[in-house]
Design an enzyme around this catalytic site. Structure first.
Site, mmCIF file in Angstrom:
data_model
loop_
_atom_site.group_PDB
_atom_site.id
_atom_site.type_symbol
_atom_site.label_atom_id
_atom_site.label_comp_id
_atom_site.label_asym_id
_atom_site.label_seq_id
_atom_site.Cartn_x
_atom_site.Cartn_y
_atom_site.Cartn_z
ATOM 1 N N LYS A 1 -44.734 7.217 94.920
ATOM 2 C CA LYS A 1 -43.478 6.548 94.559
ATOM 3 C C LYS A 1 -43.430 6.190 93.080
ATOM 4 O O LYS A 1 -42.363 6.222 92.457
ATOM 5 C CB LYS A 1 -43.266 5.298 95.422
ATOM 6 C CG LYS A 1 -42.915 5.677 96.848
ATOM 7 C CD LYS A 1 -42.598 4.482 97.702
ATOM 8 C CE LYS A 1 -42.286 4.969 99.117
ATOM 9 N NZ LYS A 1 -42.272 3.908 100.085
ATOM 10 N N LYS B 1 -42.772 14.461 104.983
ATOM 11 C CA LYS B 1 -42.361 13.528 106.036
ATOM 12 C C LYS B 1 -40.842 13.362 106.055
ATOM 13 O O LYS B 1 -40.206 13.385 105.003
ATOM 14 C CB LYS B 1 -43.023 12.180 105.735
ATOM 15 C CG LYS B 1 -42.795 11.102 106.726
ATOM 16 C CD LYS B 1 -43.334 9.767 106.213
ATOM 17 C CE LYS B 1 -42.430 9.129 105.185
ATOM 18 N NZ LYS B 1 -42.728 7.736 104.866
ATOM 19 N N LYS C 1 -36.525 8.012 105.336
ATOM 20 C CA LYS C 1 -35.168 7.506 105.185
ATOM 21 C C LYS C 1 -34.764 7.266 103.738
ATOM 22 O O LYS C 1 -33.581 7.219 103.428
ATOM 23 C CB LYS C 1 -34.969 6.235 106.001
ATOM 24 C CG LYS C 1 -35.844 5.055 105.583
ATOM 25 C CD LYS C 1 -35.459 3.808 106.352
ATOM 26 C CE LYS C 1 -36.630 3.026 106.911
ATOM 27 N NZ LYS C 1 -37.735 2.764 105.997
#
Ligand code: TYM
Length: 336
Positions: A117, A202, A205
């Site tokens: 991230k 993955k 969301k």
């Protein structure tokens, strides 16, 4: 009593990955007679975690409400578990500081999700928030504040729960027995649902593009389209082979998770990708239909959802307060 704690962060609309990897196990566990008391299972919309990356305040508020409503729609029963919002219970941040004094800079920088991230934020020209680095410590506080035994999560949270265990053991060794050392539990199938367009990543969301992501509130027609357009693999044989055939394997896992079948056995039943996709799409649509319908009913009465969250926060506080007070004392702080 075995205590269960888990959470979902409101950074995007909930996905099929969240449902199969985590939420469904939360609901299934609440039928367990050993968990009849609502304080034995706590589920949390972890809104503070949504502030670790660029965010829009109004959206976080909206998604927090939506996540809570969806968890109820998925079948969490507020009489049998405790559903609440993280920021309503101060014990999480109170404990996080003590755990920051227990964790090391190096072990946090090694966290895979931080590295991914942080790289993404940098590439987008955004600064990396300090809270992104300390995020797993707050997550450890979420878990340890409740003397949690089990943390039902998807595969991607394994490393964070490992860190939580390390911190609990370290704190206990330094300052005396204070925390329960928790363990992660994962579903047997679909612990890591992959993106339909990019089956080596993955289904997440927070991703920007939704074509490979099935959201819990997608209309049946949208689900059908996304599954039928899923990227499959070269060759035409249907086999369960995560390395060689990640796209097909993902569909087999999803279908197996929806129907309770064994994904390897399912592979033998299909001669073509088309038939597999069609059955997977229909199975997902049927699995999500009751959740979507119940969500529509509950969303029409937001005051009722708020009432559940307020009562949940009060109960959560009463569980966490004595645990966190004990940790404050153990680490050497004077009682107020
Ligand atoms: P989050 O919000 O990303 O995901 C919520 C839960 O859904 C699981 N999950 C998946 N499982 C299978 N396949 C997928 N594609 C998939 N995507 C998500 C996650 O593993 C998770 O169980 N850090 C956590 C939130 C958190 C938490 C906690 C969890 C904060 N504090 C304390 C447990 C206990 C997270 O980002 O989850």
């Amino acid at each position: 009593m075995t205590r269960v704690f888990s959470g979902v962060k409101p950074t995007g609309h909930l996905t099929l990955g969240n449902y199969l990897g985590a939420v469904r196990q939360w609901v299934a566990g609440s039928g367990d007679p050993a968990r009849q008391r609502p304080e034995a299972a706590l589920f949390c919309v972890v809104d503070l975690h949504a502030l670790t990356v660029e965010h829009d305040p109004a959206r976080v508020r909206r998604l927090s409400r939506q996540a809570a409503t969806l968890l109820l729609a998925a079948g969490l029963d507020p009489e049998r578990c405790t559903l609440f919002v993280q920021s309503h219970v101060d014990e999480h941040t109170r404990l996080a500081y003590l755990l920051e004094c227990t964790a090391s800079d190096g072990e946090l920088r090694r966290m895979i999700q931080y590295r991914e991230k942080a790289a993404k934020a940098q590439a987008a020209g955004d600064g990396v928030r300090l809270s992104l680095l300390t995020y797993p410590v707050l997550m450890a506080a979420d878990i340890l504040a409740y003397a949690t035994d089990e943390v039902p999560v998807g595969e991607d949270q394994r490393q964070h729960v490992e860190l939580t265990r390390d911190l609990a053991v370290r704190f206990n060794q330094r300052y005396g027995q204070t925390f329960t050392v928790p363990r992660a539990t994962h579903p047997e199938v679909a612990a890591r649902v992959m993106d339909l367009q990019e089956p080596t990543s993955k289904m997440g969301k927070s991703h920007d593009v939704g074509a490979g992501i099935v959201y819990l509130l997608d209309e049946p027609e949208v689900v059908r389209k996304k599954v039928m357009r899923a990227v499959t693999d070269s060759g035409s044989g249907v086999a369960h082979d995560r390395e060689g055939k990640p796209g097909v394997t993902n569909l087999l896992d999803i279908l197996a998770a929806c129907t309770g079948a064994d994904p390897r056995a399912l592979a033998g039943e299909y001669g073509s990708y088309g038939a597999l996709k069609k059955d997977t799409a229909e199975a997902v649509i049927e699995l999500l239909r009751p959740v979507r319908e119940r969500h529509a009913e509950l969303a029409a009465d937001p005051a009722a959802v708020e009432k559940v969250l307020r009562a949940g926060a009060e109960r959560a506080r009463s569980v966490a307060r004595p645990v966190v007070d004990r940790a404050y004392e153990a680490i050497g702080l004077l009682a107020p």
